[in-house]
Design a protein around this motif. Structure first.
Motif, PDB file in Angstrom:
ATOM      1  N   CYS A 121     -25.515  -2.268   9.589  1.00  0.00           N
ATOM      2  CA  CYS A 121     -24.719  -2.227  10.825  1.00  0.00           C
ATOM      3  C   CYS A 121     -24.199  -0.541  11.685  1.00  0.00           C
ATOM      4  O   CYS A 121     -24.346  -0.194  10.543  1.00  0.00           O
ATOM      5  N   GLU A 148     -18.202   4.633  19.303  1.00  0.00           N
ATOM      6  CA  GLU A 148     -17.124   4.828  20.003  1.00  0.00           C
ATOM      7  C   GLU A 148     -17.626   5.540  21.056  1.00  0.00           C
ATOM      8  O   GLU A 148     -18.214   6.412  21.596  1.00  0.00           O
ATOM      9  N   GLU A 176     -21.106  -2.480  18.682  1.00  0.00           N
ATOM     10  CA  GLU A 176     -20.993  -2.495  17.708  1.00  0.00           C
ATOM     11  C   GLU A 176     -23.035  -3.498  17.135  1.00  0.00           C
ATOM     12  O   GLU A 176     -23.784  -4.715  18.310  1.00  0.00           O
ATOM     13  N   LYS A 215     -21.997   1.168  14.629  1.00  0.00           N
ATOM     14  CA  LYS A 215     -21.111   1.250  15.074  1.00  0.00           C
ATOM     15  C   LYS A 215     -20.865   2.579  15.637  1.00  0.00           C
ATOM     16  O   LYS A 215     -21.005   3.424  15.455  1.00  0.00           O
ATOM     17  N   ILE A 228     -15.721  -0.317  21.452  1.00  0.00           N
ATOM     18  CA  ILE A 228     -16.295   0.294  20.107  1.00  0.00           C
ATOM     19  C   ILE A 228     -18.178  -0.823  20.118  1.00  0.00           C
ATOM     20  O   ILE A 228     -17.617  -2.021  20.066  1.00  0.00           O
TER      21      ILE A 228
END
Length: 153
Positions: free
Chosen positions: A57, A61, A133, A59, A131
């Motif tokens: 996973c 910014e 993802e 993430k 964000i």
């Protein structure tokens, strides 16, 4: 005799670079190989990379960047994320004067390499509230079940 005069910001930048170099050498001796290799080009965006049993996973910014300005290239061993943040265009009639601007504009780029292969077909991405993802399932070449291996003559 002439003295070398350094401005405070130049001196602090040099000092910071020296400290970073010393720390980098120290930690490289403790951890000679990184599990997750990354490549930084241009301006880098902050990332979180989490490894689960069956997937990675990631993430990222990307505040203020619409999905149309984000490009994701994925391969079985890496993900390359590029984003372009454009400066807002000002109208000619409106005479504005910035007193300070700290926003960064231009191309952001980040490449992340993974120790296990990624299932490219099952990977997906979504952008919510700045964000990005990514869900990157690991590619399992073998079943988890034990198989009996036959010996041939």
């Amino acid at each position: 005799m002439k003295y070398l005069i350094k401005k405070p910001d130049t001196f602090l930048n040099t000092l910071n670079e020296d400290i970073n170099a010393i720390l980098q050498k120290s930690f490289d001796n403790l951890f000679p190989e990184y599990i997750f290799h990354q490549e930084l080009k241009g301006m880098a965006m902050p990332v979180d990379v989490k490894e689960l049993e069956d997937e990675y996973c990631v993430k990222v910014e990307l505040p203020g960047i619409p999905k149309e300005n984000i490009n994701i290239d994925i391969n079985k061993s890496y993900v390359k994320i590029e984003a372009n943040k454009e400066m807002e265009k000002e109208e000619e009639n409106n005479k504005q004067k910035y007193h300070k601007t700290e926003f960064r504009y231009g191309t952001y780029s980040r490449t992340l390499y993974f120790p296990y292969e990624i299932n490219v077909e099952s990977s997906n991405a979504e952008l919510k509230k700045g964000i990005l993802e990514l869900h990157l399932p690991k590619l399992h070449l073998e079943d988890k079940e034990t198989k009996k291996l036959e010996i041939k003559d």
